[in-house]
Motif scaffolding. Structure first.
Motif, short mmCIF file in Angstrom:
data_model
loop_
_atom_site.label_atom_id
_atom_site.label_comp_id
_atom_site.label_asym_id
_atom_site.label_seq_id
_atom_site.Cartn_x
_atom_site.Cartn_y
_atom_site.Cartn_z
N LEU A 148 46.01 -77.62 -26.56
CA LEU A 148 44.91 -77.50 -25.60
C LEU A 148 44.02 -76.35 -26.04
O LEU A 148 44.50 -75.26 -26.32
CB LEU A 148 45.50 -77.22 -24.21
CG LEU A 148 44.59 -77.29 -23.02
CD1 LEU A 148 43.94 -78.67 -22.89
CD2 LEU A 148 45.35 -76.96 -21.76
N THR A 149 42.72 -76.61 -26.15
CA THR A 149 41.78 -75.56 -26.56
C THR A 149 40.75 -75.31 -25.47
O THR A 149 40.55 -76.10 -24.62
CB THR A 149 41.05 -75.92 -27.85
OG1 THR A 149 40.34 -77.13 -27.67
CG2 THR A 149 42.02 -76.05 -28.99
N MET A 181 37.59 -83.12 -27.32
CA MET A 181 38.22 -82.39 -28.40
C MET A 181 39.05 -81.21 -27.87
O MET A 181 39.64 -80.48 -28.63
CB MET A 181 37.16 -81.90 -29.40
CG MET A 181 36.32 -83.02 -30.00
SD MET A 181 37.27 -84.38 -30.70
CE MET A 181 37.82 -83.62 -32.21
N ARG A 182 39.11 -81.06 -26.56
CA ARG A 182 39.87 -79.96 -25.95
C ARG A 182 41.37 -80.24 -25.89
O ARG A 182 42.16 -79.33 -25.71
CB ARG A 182 39.34 -79.66 -24.56
CG ARG A 182 37.93 -79.06 -24.62
CD ARG A 182 37.45 -78.56 -23.30
NE ARG A 182 38.39 -77.61 -22.71
CZ ARG A 182 38.45 -77.35 -21.41
NH1 ARG A 182 37.62 -77.97 -20.57
NH2 ARG A 182 39.32 -76.49 -20.93
N LEU A 183 41.75 -81.52 -26.01
CA LEU A 183 43.16 -81.88 -25.97
C LEU A 183 43.48 -82.74 -27.18
O LEU A 183 42.88 -83.80 -27.37
CB LEU A 183 43.49 -82.65 -24.69
CG LEU A 183 44.93 -83.14 -24.53
CD1 LEU A 183 45.91 -81.97 -24.50
CD2 LEU A 183 45.07 -83.98 -23.27
N VAL A 231 46.63 -90.60 -20.30
CA VAL A 231 45.19 -90.76 -20.45
C VAL A 231 44.91 -91.71 -21.61
O VAL A 231 45.68 -91.77 -22.57
CB VAL A 231 44.49 -89.39 -20.67
CG1 VAL A 231 44.93 -88.75 -21.98
CG2 VAL A 231 42.98 -89.51 -20.60
N ARG A 232 43.84 -92.47 -21.50
CA ARG A 232 43.41 -93.30 -22.62
C ARG A 232 42.99 -92.37 -23.75
O ARG A 232 42.20 -91.46 -23.55
CB ARG A 232 42.23 -94.18 -22.24
CG ARG A 232 42.60 -95.29 -21.29
CD ARG A 232 43.08 -96.47 -22.08
NE ARG A 232 43.66 -97.43 -21.16
CZ ARG A 232 44.47 -98.39 -21.51
NH1 ARG A 232 44.79 -98.54 -22.77
NH2 ARG A 232 44.96 -99.22 -20.63
N ALA A 233 43.55 -92.60 -24.93
CA ALA A 233 43.26 -91.73 -26.07
C ALA A 233 43.19 -92.57 -27.34
O ALA A 233 43.74 -93.67 -27.40
CB ALA A 233 44.33 -90.65 -26.20
N VAL A 263 46.36 -84.56 -16.77
CA VAL A 263 47.26 -84.81 -17.90
C VAL A 263 48.24 -83.66 -18.11
O VAL A 263 49.45 -83.88 -18.23
CB VAL A 263 46.44 -85.08 -19.18
CG1 VAL A 263 47.36 -85.23 -20.39
CG2 VAL A 263 45.57 -86.32 -19.01
N VAL A 264 47.74 -82.43 -18.13
CA VAL A 264 48.60 -81.28 -18.47
C VAL A 264 49.39 -80.78 -17.26
O VAL A 264 50.58 -80.48 -17.38
CB VAL A 264 47.75 -80.14 -19.08
CG1 VAL A 264 48.59 -78.91 -19.35
CG2 VAL A 264 47.08 -80.62 -20.36
#
Length: 98
Positions: A97-98, A11-13, A70-72, A63-64
């Protein structure tokens, strides 16, 4: 760690798809090894093209910072969309991004 589909999501991205749907990186189970990890890829859409990463922060760095995909997937209660997505690819219009 709980092994439900939602517990495998990071849940961070949050990736925003051009359709308006939100996608989140997801840990996948490798059927050959049983390993559960995020799959990141610089190029290619096959398992052989991917790097399996167990650490969420390492996945975020790929990723960033490095531009990997990334698999999402969407949340389980939303319309299903899943695949390989990167923050600088055509179908992703923004990310948080959190």
């Amino acid at each position: 760690m709980n092994n439900t589909a939602e517990s495998r999501l990071s849940m961070r991205l949050k990736l925003t798809h051009k359709s308006g749907e939100h996608l989140y990186p997801v840990k996948m189970k490798n059927r050959q090894t049983g390993k559960i990890a995020f799959r990141v890829s610089e190029n290619g859409n096959k398992l052989a093209d991917c790097i399996e990463v167990e650490c969420e922060q390492t996945m975020l760095d790929y990723v960033v910072k490095k531009g990997f995909s990334v698999r999402a997937r969407t949340l389980p209660n939303a319309k299903k969309r899943e695949g390989l997505y990167g923050i600088d690819k055509n179908s992703i219009v923004s990310y948080q991004l959190t």
